[in-house]
Design an enzyme around this catalytic site. Structure first.
Site, PDB file in Angstrom:
ATOM      1  N   ASN A  10       0.733  -0.728   0.499  1.00 29.88           N
ATOM      2  CA  ASN A  10       0.210   0.109   0.012  1.00 29.88           C
ATOM      3  C   ASN A  10       0.463   1.100  -0.046  1.00 29.88           C
ATOM      4  O   ASN A  10       1.279   1.570   1.317  1.00 29.88           O
ATOM      5  CB  ASN A  10      -1.307  -0.092   0.688  1.00 29.88           C
ATOM      6  CG  ASN A  10      -1.808   1.437   1.468  1.00 29.88           C
ATOM      7  OD1 ASN A  10      -1.617   2.321   0.305  1.00 29.88           O
ATOM      8  ND2 ASN A  10      -2.907   0.951   2.324  1.00 29.88           N
ATOM      9  N   ARG A  94      -3.014  -1.931  -3.238  1.00 29.22           N
ATOM     10  CA  ARG A  94      -3.920  -1.780  -2.727  1.00 29.22           C
ATOM     11  C   ARG A  94      -3.981  -0.022  -4.567  1.00 29.22           C
ATOM     12  O   ARG A  94      -2.584   0.177  -3.825  1.00 29.22           O
ATOM     13  CB  ARG A  94      -3.966  -0.371  -1.702  1.00 29.22           C
ATOM     14  CG  ARG A  94      -5.379   0.025  -1.348  1.00 29.22           C
ATOM     15  CD  ARG A  94      -4.930   1.152  -0.311  1.00 29.22           C
ATOM     16  NE  ARG A  94      -6.559   2.248   0.101  1.00 29.22           N
ATOM     17  CZ  ARG A  94      -5.778   3.136   0.455  1.00 29.22           C
ATOM     18  NH1 ARG A  94      -5.295   3.769   1.043  1.00 29.22           N
ATOM     19  NH2 ARG A  94      -7.520   4.226   0.419  1.00 29.22           N
ATOM     20  N   HIS A 182     -12.537   3.847  -0.071  1.00 28.52           N
ATOM     21  CA  HIS A 182     -12.208   2.822   1.049  1.00 28.52           C
ATOM     22  C   HIS A 182     -12.823   1.574   0.923  1.00 28.52           C
ATOM     23  O   HIS A 182     -13.928   0.732   2.172  1.00 28.52           O
ATOM     24  CB  HIS A 182     -13.040   3.849   2.463  1.00 28.52           C
ATOM     25  CG  HIS A 182     -12.546   4.710   3.200  1.00 28.52           C
ATOM     26  ND1 HIS A 182     -12.884   5.870   3.205  1.00 28.52           N
ATOM     27  CD2 HIS A 182     -10.632   4.930   3.304  1.00 28.52           C
ATOM     28  CE1 HIS A 182     -11.628   7.088   3.130  1.00 28.52           C
ATOM     29  NE2 HIS A 182     -10.836   6.286   3.859  1.00 28.52           N
ATOM     30  N   ARG A 242      -8.613  16.796   4.484  1.00 34.03           N
ATOM     31  CA  ARG A 242      -9.621  17.344   3.084  1.00 34.03           C
ATOM     32  C   ARG A 242     -10.665  17.484   4.097  1.00 34.03           C
ATOM     33  O   ARG A 242     -10.982  17.483   5.154  1.00 34.03           O
ATOM     34  CB  ARG A 242      -9.912  15.967   2.199  1.00 34.03           C
ATOM     35  CG  ARG A 242      -8.637  15.548   1.612  1.00 34.03           C
ATOM     36  CD  ARG A 242      -9.199  14.032   1.372  1.00 34.03           C
ATOM     37  NE  ARG A 242      -8.323  13.066   2.119  1.00 34.03           N
ATOM     38  CZ  ARG A 242      -8.071  11.902   1.755  1.00 34.03           C
ATOM     39  NH1 ARG A 242      -9.203  11.625   0.674  1.00 34.03           N
ATOM     40  NH2 ARG A 242      -7.914  10.835   2.794  1.00 34.03           N
ATOM     41  N   ILE A 330     -10.060   6.435  13.689  1.00 31.43           N
ATOM     42  CA  ILE A 330     -10.996   7.052  14.785  1.00 31.43           C
ATOM     43  C   ILE A 330     -11.451   6.339  14.999  1.00 31.43           C
ATOM     44  O   ILE A 330     -12.698   6.216  16.384  1.00 31.43           O
ATOM     45  CB  ILE A 330     -11.498   8.889  13.788  1.00 31.43           C
ATOM     46  CG1 ILE A 330     -10.512   8.934  14.009  1.00 31.43           C
ATOM     47  CG2 ILE A 330     -12.877   9.003  14.733  1.00 31.43           C
ATOM     48  CD1 ILE A 330     -10.590  10.929  13.014  1.00 31.43           C
ATOM     49  N   GLU A 380      -7.664  -4.346   5.548  1.00 35.59           N
ATOM     50  CA  GLU A 380      -7.408  -3.714   4.125  1.00 35.59           C
ATOM     51  C   GLU A 380      -6.706  -4.726   3.222  1.00 35.59           C
ATOM     52  O   GLU A 380      -7.063  -5.686   2.688  1.00 35.59           O
ATOM     53  CB  GLU A 380      -7.518  -2.507   3.842  1.00 35.59           C
ATOM     54  CG  GLU A 380      -7.896  -1.416   3.504  1.00 35.59           C
ATOM     55  CD  GLU A 380      -8.137   0.256   3.574  1.00 35.59           C
ATOM     56  OE1 GLU A 380      -8.534   0.531   3.432  1.00 35.59           O
ATOM     57  OE2 GLU A 380      -7.150  -0.028   5.157  1.00 35.59           O
TER      58      GLU A 380
END
Length: 396
Positions: A10, A94, A182, A242, A330, A380
């Site tokens: 990744n 990824r 995601h 962002r 988070i 992932e």
């Protein structure tokens, strides 16, 4: 005796996360993982085995590791003892954006590389670096199959009305549509729920992937129905750096009235907005929660408000809600922020148990609550390894 292994990469702008999976009894089992960060500046390699034992922890004083290719060479050298007896038979990557056509994991050749490069403007923070990692891996391991796995694939089950914008249809035909991101994380959570909570997995679930990049996904029967991210990974809720959803008229104003250059606008929206831009302190929730600055509190309040708002919107898209799942950095760890997000969602049957929440249990809703609230770790890299293994089996 040599065993077969799959390497998952990744690649970011100045980092490469990696994980090695050994194929055992037809399944991919993790053997070690780590990352090289600070590529081109102050490189740092850290790697641990499956028991969390440190295999490598090295820092370099300057930009001795100047690019992704050099980083892979260093990783291979430093971890050669851990690779003893293992043969890499494929590398999984990824890739953030697959566009409208790359909807499943695919073997990478020159034609696929060209298609990935054409999509780079749609994910400028991620795609160029994903491509750099692929190029470095192809050069380092010639002849080894390289597989691209896309963050957009999971959302290709959306109905047309969830994917389109209010524009003339020729724009949709040109690929200007809502893609969602995601997806590898959401796919892993869907598979995890199917294994652990099959009755729940068949129902109406909103998953909140909350980290430096944040989004939410509405699932029904383990399939994506809607997502907060759209054409790019800028849309939806605010993130570390962002902006999230913003009135397009604001962008027109900045460009046409205030004379902001497109490059400066891109830098603002991707790199100096969200929690970092609003607080003026940090993009890290831990820093903001520890700060006494009013702007830090305001940034967290805005973040919680927008996430809560999207939970309600996605519940409407599903026609109700059976479970809310928190995941990513988070979502898995920020207990106080989870509680703030859930405040006011009682109309959806969400009732948080404060003790469970502070203990970071896997289920944090009150016993008997109409809507369950879960905390799940995402993986992932593990999802990519599964895809690579399945693709290799189909290719035989």
């Amino acid at each position: 005796m040599t065993s077969d292994a799959i390497l998952v990469l990744n690649a970011g702008s100045s980092s490469i996360k990696f994980e090695l999976f050994e194929i055992v009894g037809g399944d991919a089992e993790t053997r070690f993982e780590g990352q090289m960060e600070g590529i081109g500046a102050s490189p740092h390699l850290i790697a641990r085995d499956a028991t969390r034992h440190v295999l490598a922890d090295h820092r370099w004083a300057g930009p001795d590791v100047s690019n992704h290719g050099a980083a892979l060479e260093v990783i291979a050298k430093e971890l050669s003892p851990a690779m003893a007896g293992r043969r890499i038979i494929a590398v999984g990557h990824r890739v953030v954006h697959g566009g409208p056509d790359l909807v499943a994991p695919v073997l990478i050749d020159d034609a696929v590389m060209a298609r990935l490069e054409a999509l780079a403007p749609l994910a400028p923070l991620h795609q160029p670096h994903n491509i750099a990692g692929i190029a470095a891996s192809r050069a380092r391991l010639p002849g080894v199959p390289q597989v691209a796995c896309f963050d957009t694939s999971f959302h290709r089950s959306h109905a047309w009305e969830a994917d389109t914008f209010g524009l003339p249809p020729e724009f949709y035909a040109r690929g200007i549509r809502r893609y969602g991101f995601h997806g590898l994380s959401y796919e892993y959570i869907a598979a995890n729920l199917a294994e652990e909570e099959p009755a729940l997995a068949s129902g109406r679930v909103v998953v909140a992937h909350l980290g430096n990049g944040s989004s939410l996904c509405a699932m029904r029967g383990g399939r994506s129905v809607d997502s907060t991210m759209g054409f790019t990974a800028l849309d939806g809720v605010p993130m570390g750096t962002r902006c999230g959803q913003i009135d397009p008229g604001v962008l027109l104003h900045l460009l046409m009235t205030e004379g902001m250059e497109p490059a400066a606008l891109q830098k603002l929206l991707y790199g100096n907005a969200g929690l970092k831009g609003m607080s003026g302190i940090s993009q890290d929730v831990r820093d903001l929660e520890a700060s006494a600055e009013p702007r830090a509190a305001q940034a967290l309040a805005y973040y919680a408000w927008r996430v809560r708002r999207e939970v309600g919107a996605l519940a409407a898209a599903l026609g109700g809600l059976d479970a809310l799942v928190f995941t990513a950095g988070i979502g898995e760890n920020a207990r106080d922020l989870r509680a703030r997000i859930c405040e006011g969602l009682g109309f959806l049957g969400i009732e948080l148990d404060p003790v469970r929440n502070q203990a970071n249990e896997r289920e944090i809703s009150r016993p008997g609550a109409a809507t369950r609230v879960l905390v799940r770790a995402t993986d992932e890299e593990g999802m990519i390894a599964r895809h690579v293994l399945n693709l290799l089996r189909r290719s035989k």
